[in-house]
Design an enzyme around this catalytic site. Structure first.
Site, PDB file in Angstrom:
ATOM      1  N   GLN A  43       0.810  -1.222   0.000  1.00  0.00           N
ATOM      2  CA  GLN A  43       0.000   0.000   0.000  1.00  0.00           C
ATOM      3  C   GLN A  43       0.848   1.279   0.000  1.00  0.00           C
ATOM      4  O   GLN A  43       0.638   2.175  -0.814  1.00  0.00           O
ATOM      5  CB  GLN A  43      -0.940   0.012   1.210  1.00  0.00           C
ATOM      6  CG  GLN A  43      -1.831   1.253   1.230  1.00  0.00           C
ATOM      7  CD  GLN A  43      -2.888   1.198   2.321  1.00  0.00           C
ATOM      8  OE1 GLN A  43      -3.152   0.147   2.894  1.00  0.00           O
ATOM      9  NE2 GLN A  43      -3.496   2.321   2.603  1.00  0.00           N
TER      10      GLN A  43
ATOM     11  N   GLU B 268      -3.009  -7.876  -2.550  1.00  0.00           N
ATOM     12  CA  GLU B 268      -4.467  -7.783  -2.682  1.00  0.00           C
ATOM     13  C   GLU B 268      -4.790  -6.595  -3.600  1.00  0.00           C
ATOM     14  O   GLU B 268      -3.978  -5.696  -3.775  1.00  0.00           O
ATOM     15  CB  GLU B 268      -5.136  -7.679  -1.306  1.00  0.00           C
ATOM     16  CG  GLU B 268      -4.758  -6.479  -0.479  1.00  0.00           C
ATOM     17  CD  GLU B 268      -5.721  -5.329  -0.681  1.00  0.00           C
ATOM     18  OE1 GLU B 268      -6.911  -5.591  -0.906  1.00  0.00           O
ATOM     19  OE2 GLU B 268      -5.278  -4.182  -0.631  1.00  0.00           O
TER      20      GLU B 268
ATOM     21  N   SER C  32       7.022   0.019   2.559  1.00  0.00           N
ATOM     22  CA  SER C  32       7.086   0.344   3.986  1.00  0.00           C
ATOM     23  C   SER C  32       7.723  -0.834   4.715  1.00  0.00           C
ATOM     24  O   SER C  32       7.642  -1.973   4.262  1.00  0.00           O
ATOM     25  CB  SER C  32       5.693   0.612   4.554  1.00  0.00           C
ATOM     26  OG  SER C  32       4.986  -0.604   4.688  1.00  0.00           O
TER      27      SER C  32
ATOM     28  N   GLY D  85       2.809  -6.050   5.853  1.00  0.00           N
ATOM     29  CA  GLY D  85       3.147  -7.441   5.546  1.00  0.00           C
ATOM     30  C   GLY D  85       3.755  -7.599   4.162  1.00  0.00           C
ATOM     31  O   GLY D  85       4.765  -8.285   3.981  1.00  0.00           O
ATOM     32  N   THR D  86       3.151  -6.940   3.169  1.00  0.00           N
ATOM     33  CA  THR D  86       3.670  -7.025   1.794  1.00  0.00           C
ATOM     34  C   THR D  86       4.971  -6.237   1.688  1.00  0.00           C
ATOM     35  O   THR D  86       5.963  -6.716   1.138  1.00  0.00           O
ATOM     36  CB  THR D  86       2.633  -6.477   0.784  1.00  0.00           C
ATOM     37  OG1 THR D  86       1.388  -7.149   0.990  1.00  0.00           O
ATOM     38  CG2 THR D  86       3.079  -6.705  -0.645  1.00  0.00           C
TER      39      THR D  86
ATOM     40  N   THR E 182       0.432   1.916  12.249  1.00  0.00           N
ATOM     41  CA  THR E 182      -0.672   1.410  11.428  1.00  0.00           C
ATOM     42  C   THR E 182      -0.951  -0.055  11.738  1.00  0.00           C
ATOM     43  O   THR E 182      -1.968  -0.587  11.332  1.00  0.00           O
ATOM     44  CB  THR E 182      -0.351   1.552   9.923  1.00  0.00           C
ATOM     45  OG1 THR E 182       0.894   0.907   9.673  1.00  0.00           O
ATOM     46  CG2 THR E 182      -0.238   3.015   9.529  1.00  0.00           C
TER      47      THR E 182
ATOM     48  N   ASN F  21       6.360   8.573   8.745  1.00  0.00           N
ATOM     49  CA  ASN F  21       5.121   9.330   8.563  1.00  0.00           C
ATOM     50  C   ASN F  21       4.920  10.410   9.618  1.00  0.00           C
ATOM     51  O   ASN F  21       4.363  11.464   9.324  1.00  0.00           O
ATOM     52  CB  ASN F  21       3.915   8.383   8.568  1.00  0.00           C
ATOM     53  CG  ASN F  21       3.670   7.781   7.200  1.00  0.00           C
ATOM     54  OD1 ASN F  21       4.191   8.282   6.207  1.00  0.00           O
ATOM     55  ND2 ASN F  21       2.898   6.714   7.129  1.00  0.00           N
TER      56      ASN F  21
ATOM     57  N   ASN G  54       2.251  12.173   1.128  1.00  0.00           N
ATOM     58  CA  ASN G  54       2.938  11.605  -0.036  1.00  0.00           C
ATOM     59  C   ASN G  54       3.448  12.677  -0.988  1.00  0.00           C
ATOM     60  O   ASN G  54       4.494  12.521  -1.609  1.00  0.00           O
ATOM     61  CB  ASN G  54       2.020  10.629  -0.776  1.00  0.00           C
ATOM     62  CG  ASN G  54       1.812   9.349   0.010  1.00  0.00           C
ATOM     63  OD1 ASN G  54       2.573   9.048   0.920  1.00  0.00           O
ATOM     64  ND2 ASN G  54       0.778   8.599  -0.317  1.00  0.00           N
TER      65      ASN G  54
ATOM     66  N   GLU H 162      26.518   6.823  -7.942  1.00  0.00           N
ATOM     67  CA  GLU H 162      27.249   7.838  -7.172  1.00  0.00           C
ATOM     68  C   GLU H 162      26.673   8.027  -5.773  1.00  0.00           C
ATOM     69  O   GLU H 162      27.389   8.362  -4.838  1.00  0.00           O
ATOM     70  CB  GLU H 162      27.242   9.182  -7.906  1.00  0.00           C
ATOM     71  CG  GLU H 162      28.276   9.292  -8.998  1.00  0.00           C
ATOM     72  CD  GLU H 162      28.288  10.684  -9.605  1.00  0.00           C
ATOM     73  OE1 GLU H 162      28.620  11.641  -8.888  1.00  0.00           O
ATOM     74  OE2 GLU H 162      27.943  10.813 -10.782  1.00  0.00           O
TER      75      GLU H 162
END
EC number: 3.6.5.-
Length: 446
Positions: free
Chosen positions: A11, A78, A147, A151-152, A186, A213, A235, A261
């Site tokens: 995400q 997902e 991140s 999990g992903t 989160t 964040n 973002n 570099e």
């Protein structure tokens, strides 16, 4: 050509990626459908006559139909977040094969991202990566966005990095990673995921630019006057940093910095590869008209913790290396004066074995801001990448949170159920303790 492939994972990686390509398109005059604006087209034709390899092509691939397609891959286990891109403003910019999503998510679990769910999609992701790499004349490396806490982002990225090292061992891999914020979380299991992924990717990445964040949230709130900053606001500030780092790869300039570099100038030892990022000026549109920011002003601002994108105090550490990337109306004479002034201040300390420490990049293209965004348009900006021992504060904080949970074996069963063993947790934690020691050692005088 010296092309770069961007891979956006999970995400956080995808949302930053979406904002990134929106900004790149604005900077290069590319419309959401991939077609270059007429005014830019003339400039581009001239540029291609002057430089047979316009820097532009490092990030975009031009099709026979004249459409510019990002050299990028978006991956999530997902579909929800990627579906946002499939139906969003830039849906025509990407080829459908560049947007890869699975059926079930990693549920904030490193083990699911790396082993069970992640293993089902890894071959497809590598196949798509190969396709993109084959379109490159001289691939220089990968930019990976993710991140540490998801999990992903944690699990699948570590699996992918391992495989990329196997297939593209000579290519540079730079990471832009969202690090767990001190107070904003989160997911409860962020410390586990972060420690596990740092351990498993350390030897597979050349340089990791960290952002948290909470630091960005505070900047948006304090400096831009945004009452409750959204992910979009956060973002858009983060991608200004990404854009500054990649500007020298995408535009011609007198003092440009190549991908390799960064690594050469910022990483004194292979494991000490986690530079902090800072950006200036950060000013809201309504204040910009009343303030002028000189090269000296913005350089000074970058050394203040209020402009840094990670929560830690730079005064508590020593700098090993520092990369100053200027954009816009900047001349080397002013930069040299600003650096001399910085060196004379006692608050900026370098390790005694690296007394010079400054690498400078100047790109004459002024920074671009999103229309309707929080940031004001300015004539010049600076992005500072600094490898400092102060970052050890962030690792210590993370390790402490890991220890609190692991002492009670809290939430461990979710990982063991996916096939992990406790030994992996202990090994990862020991590796991070070693990383803390590494930073403490390099700070010491010989």
């Amino acid at each position: 050509m010296r092309e770069c492939l961007s891979i956006h994972i999970g995400q956080a990686g995808i949302q930053i990626g979406d904002a990134c390509w929106e900004l790149y398109c604005l900077e290069h005059g590319i419309q959401p459908n991939g077609v270059v604006l007429d005014t830019q087209q003339d400039q581009l034709e001239n540029a291609k006559m002057e430089h047979t390899n316009a820097s532009f092509d490092t990030f975009f691939c031009e099709t026979r139909a004249g459409k510019h397609v990002p050299r990028a891959l978006f991956v999530d286990l997902e579909p929800t977040v990627i579906d946002g891109i499939r139906t969003g403003q830039h849906r025509s910019l990407f080829h459908p094969e560049q947007l890869l999503s699975g059926k079930e998510d990693a549920a904030n679990n490193y083990a699911r991202g790396r082993y069970s769910v992640g293993s089902e999609v890894i071959d497809l992701v590598l196949e798509r990566t190969r396709k993109l790499a084959e379109q490159c004349g001289g691939l220089q490396g990968f930019l990976i966005f993710r991140s540490f806490g998801g999990g992903t982002g944690s699990g699948f990225t570590s699996l992918l990095m391992e495989r990329l090292t196997g297939e593209y061992s000579r290519k540079t891999k730079l990471e832009f990673s969202v690090y767990p914020a001190p107070r904003i979380s989160t997911a409860v299991v962020e410390p586990y995921n972060s420690v596990l992924t740092t351990h498993s990717t350390t030897e597979h990445t050349d340089c990791t630019f960290m952002v948290d964040n909470e630091a960005v949230y505070d900047i948006c709130h304090r400096k831009l006057g945004v009452e409750c900053p959204s992910h979009a606001s956060i973002n858009r500030l983060v991608v200004q940093v990404v854009s500054s780092i990649t500007a020298s790869l995408r535009f011609e300039g007198p003092l440009n910095v190549d991908l390799i570099e960064f690594q050469t100038n910022l990483v004194p030892y292979p494991r000490i590869h986690f530079p902090m990022t800072a950006f200036a000026p950060i000013v809201s549109a309504d204040k910009a008209y009343h303030e002028q920011f000189s090269v000296s002003d913005i350089t000074t601002a970058c050394f203040e913790s209020s402009n840094q994108l990670v929560k830690c105090d730079p005064r508590l550490g020593k700098y090993m290396a520092c990369c100053l990337l200027y954009r816009g109306d900047v001349v080397p004479k002013e930069v040299n004066a600003a650096i001399a002034a910085t060196k004379s201040r006692h608050s900026v300390q370098f390790v005694d074995w690296c007394p010079t420490g400054f690498k400078v990049g100047i790109n004459n293209r002024p920074p671009t801001v999103m229309p309707g965004g929080d940031l004001a348009k300015v004539h010049r900006s600076i992005c500072m990448l600094s490898n400092t021992t102060a970052i050890v504060e962030a690792w210590a904080r993370l390790d402490h949170k890991f220890d609190l949970m692991y002492a009670k074996r809290a939430f461990l069963h979710w990982y063991l159920r996916e096939g992990m063993e406790e030994a992996e947790f202990l090994e990862a934690r020991e590796d991070l303790a070693a990383l803390e020691r590494d930073y403490e050692e390099v700070a010491q005088s010989f």
